[in-house]
Design a protein around this motif. Structure first.
Motif, short mmCIF file in Angstrom:
data_model
loop_
_atom_site.label_atom_id
_atom_site.label_comp_id
_atom_site.label_asym_id
_atom_site.label_seq_id
_atom_site.Cartn_x
_atom_site.Cartn_y
_atom_site.Cartn_z
N GLU A 112 -52.59 -48.91 2.41
CA GLU A 112 -52.88 -48.55 1.03
C GLU A 112 -54.25 -47.90 0.90
O GLU A 112 -55.24 -48.39 1.45
CB GLU A 112 -52.82 -49.78 0.12
CG GLU A 112 -51.41 -50.30 -0.10
CD GLU A 112 -51.33 -51.18 -1.34
OE1 GLU A 112 -51.77 -50.73 -2.41
OE2 GLU A 112 -50.82 -52.31 -1.22
N GLU A 171 -46.53 -44.96 3.98
CA GLU A 171 -45.47 -45.92 4.29
C GLU A 171 -44.75 -45.50 5.57
O GLU A 171 -44.33 -44.35 5.70
CB GLU A 171 -44.45 -46.01 3.14
CG GLU A 171 -44.96 -46.76 1.92
CD GLU A 171 -45.94 -45.98 1.09
OE1 GLU A 171 -46.85 -46.59 0.51
OE2 GLU A 171 -45.83 -44.74 1.03
N VAL A 179 -47.17 -50.69 5.18
CA VAL A 179 -47.95 -49.77 4.35
C VAL A 179 -49.44 -49.86 4.67
O VAL A 179 -49.97 -50.94 4.95
CB VAL A 179 -47.70 -50.06 2.85
CG1 VAL A 179 -48.08 -51.49 2.49
CG2 VAL A 179 -48.45 -49.07 1.96
N ASN A 232 -51.60 -43.09 0.07
CA ASN A 232 -50.97 -44.31 0.58
C ASN A 232 -49.90 -43.87 1.57
O ASN A 232 -49.17 -42.90 1.32
CB ASN A 232 -50.31 -45.10 -0.55
CG ASN A 232 -51.30 -45.51 -1.62
OD1 ASN A 232 -52.04 -46.45 -1.48
ND2 ASN A 232 -51.32 -44.75 -2.73
N HIS A 288 -48.03 -41.07 -2.46
CA HIS A 288 -47.49 -41.70 -1.26
C HIS A 288 -46.99 -40.66 -0.27
O HIS A 288 -46.40 -39.65 -0.66
CB HIS A 288 -46.34 -42.65 -1.62
CG HIS A 288 -46.76 -43.83 -2.41
ND1 HIS A 288 -47.28 -44.97 -1.84
CD2 HIS A 288 -46.78 -44.04 -3.76
CE1 HIS A 288 -47.59 -45.84 -2.79
NE2 HIS A 288 -47.29 -45.29 -3.97
N THR A 323 -40.64 -45.06 -1.29
CA THR A 323 -39.84 -45.11 -0.07
C THR A 323 -38.36 -44.87 -0.39
O THR A 323 -37.68 -44.11 0.31
CB THR A 323 -40.03 -46.46 0.63
OG1 THR A 323 -41.35 -46.49 1.20
CG2 THR A 323 -39.01 -46.68 1.73
N GLY A 334 -45.24 -48.14 -3.48
CA GLY A 334 -44.82 -47.59 -2.19
C GLY A 334 -43.36 -47.87 -1.88
O GLY A 334 -42.66 -47.03 -1.30
#
Length: 278
Positions: free
Chosen positions: A215, A199, A213, A197, A166, A231, A227
Motif C-alpha cells: 500500500e 496488488e 498488497v 498501490n 491501483h 483486483t 485494492g
C-alpha cells in the motif's frame, strides 16, 4: 489535551478511530499520526481515521492519515471500521444502518448488515490512465495488460482507480513474491506521478483469487479493501474473473461484486479491538 480513541481492524488492516465531530479539521497532525501508528513507541496502526461532520448533506466526513503521514483519498477496510465506529458513537440514538460518508474519493455508502458484516457501495471504478493517474498510456486510454519494467523484470499490469490508484499484476504464485523489496519499486515508479498501490494476484478459480498488497504510504498490510475491488475489476477486464468473487487476503476474505450497473460492492468484517485515551 486528552483525546479518546478506539482501535479497529478490518481483516488485520488496523486503524485508530477518533471522534472528530466537533471540528471539520483533524484534531492531530500528520506528524502526530506517524507517532501514534508506530508499533513500538505508539499505539500501532496502518492509519488514523477521523470522523468529522458531514459535507454536502452527507452523514459524516471520513479522513485518514497513513502511517507515514500521507493522506489517501479513501480506504476500503477503513470505511467499514468507520461505519461501525460512528454507529457505536450514536448509541441508542442510532436510527439507521446505512450511512452517506463524504471522502476525498467521493460519497461512499456503507451498510451495517444483520450478520455483523459491513457492505459498502464503493461507486464506479475509474479506468482511464488520466484518472488513475499513470503515464503508461494516453490520458483517455485504459491500461489493460500493459508491460511495465520493474526491477529488471517485465510485468503485465492493469491499472484501476477505486478512489485510490491501483496497479494489478497476475502471477502464478503470490506467496513467492518478495513484496518487501518489489513493492516500493512499484510504488515510486516514475509512470505513477502520485505513487501507486500494487496488488499481486493469483487466480485460483474465476470466483476465487488470492491477493497480496503493497500500500502506498503504509507498505505491507494484511488487507486492502479498495485494492480487492480494483483486483476484481482487473480480473474482469483481463477475462480472468467473474463479476463476483472472493478475494482472499493475508488477513481474510472479502466478497467483491462488480454489478451490472457498474458499481462496486465490498462486503467484509470490521472489528473493535480496544478503546483508550491519549
Amino acid at each position: 489535551m486528552a483525546i479518546e480513541f478506539t482501535k479497529y481492524h478490518g481483516l488485520g488492516n488496523d486503524f485508530i478511530l477518533i471522534d472528530n465531530r466537533s471540528s471539520s479539521t483533524p484534531v492531530i497532525t500528520p506528524e502526530e499520526a506517524i507517532k501514534l501508528c508506530d508499533r513500538h513507541f505508539g499505539i500501532g496502526a496502518d492509519g488514523v481515521i477521523f470522523a468529522l461532520p458531514g459535507e454536502n448533506n452527507t452523514d459524516y466526513t471520513m479522513r485518514i492519515f497513513n502511517s507515514d503521514g500521507s493522506e489517501p483519498e479513501m480506504c476500503g477496510n477503513g470505511i467499514r471500521c468507520f461505519a461501525d465506529f460512528v454507529a457505536d458513537l450514536e448509541g441508542e440514538s442510532r436510527n439507521k444502518d446505512k450511512y452517506q460518508i463524504h471522502t476525498l474519493a467521493g460519497v461512499m455508502t456503507p451498510q451495517l448488515m444483520a450478520d455483523g458484516q459491513v457492505k459498502v457501495d464503493m461507486g464506479l471504478p475509474w479506468l482511464l490512465a488520466g484518472e488513475i493517474p499513470t503515464t503508461l498510456a494516453n490520458a483517455d486510454e485504459k491500461v489493460i495488460n500493459h508491460t511495465l519494467e520493474v526491477a529488471g523484470k517485465s510485468w503485465d499490469v492493469t491499472c484501476v482507480s477505486t478512489g485510490n490508484p491501483h496497479c494489478i499484476t497476475f502471477v502464478e504464485d503470490v506467496a513467492a513474491i518478495p513484496l518487501e523489496t518489489i513493492g516500493p519499486k512499484f510504488e515510486h515508479h516514475p509512470v505513477f506521478p502520485q505513487r501507486i498501490n500494487t496488488e499481486f494476484v493469483e487466480v485460483v478459480r474465476r470466483d476465487y483469487v488470492k491477493m497480496r498488497v503493497w500500500e502506498r504510504g503504509a507498505g505491507i498490510t494484511l488487507a486492502c479493501g479498495t485494492g480487492a475491488c480494483a483486483t476484481l475489476v482487473a480480473g474482469v477486464l483481463t477475462g480472468k474473473c467473474d463479476r463476483t468473487a472472493t478475494v482472499e487476503l493475508p488477513g481474510g476474505p472479502l466478497l467483491i461484486e462488480w454489478a451490472d450497473d457498474q458499481r462496486l460492492y465490498m462486503t467484509g468484517p470490521a472489528e473493535k479491538v480496544f478503546a483508550g485515551k491519549l
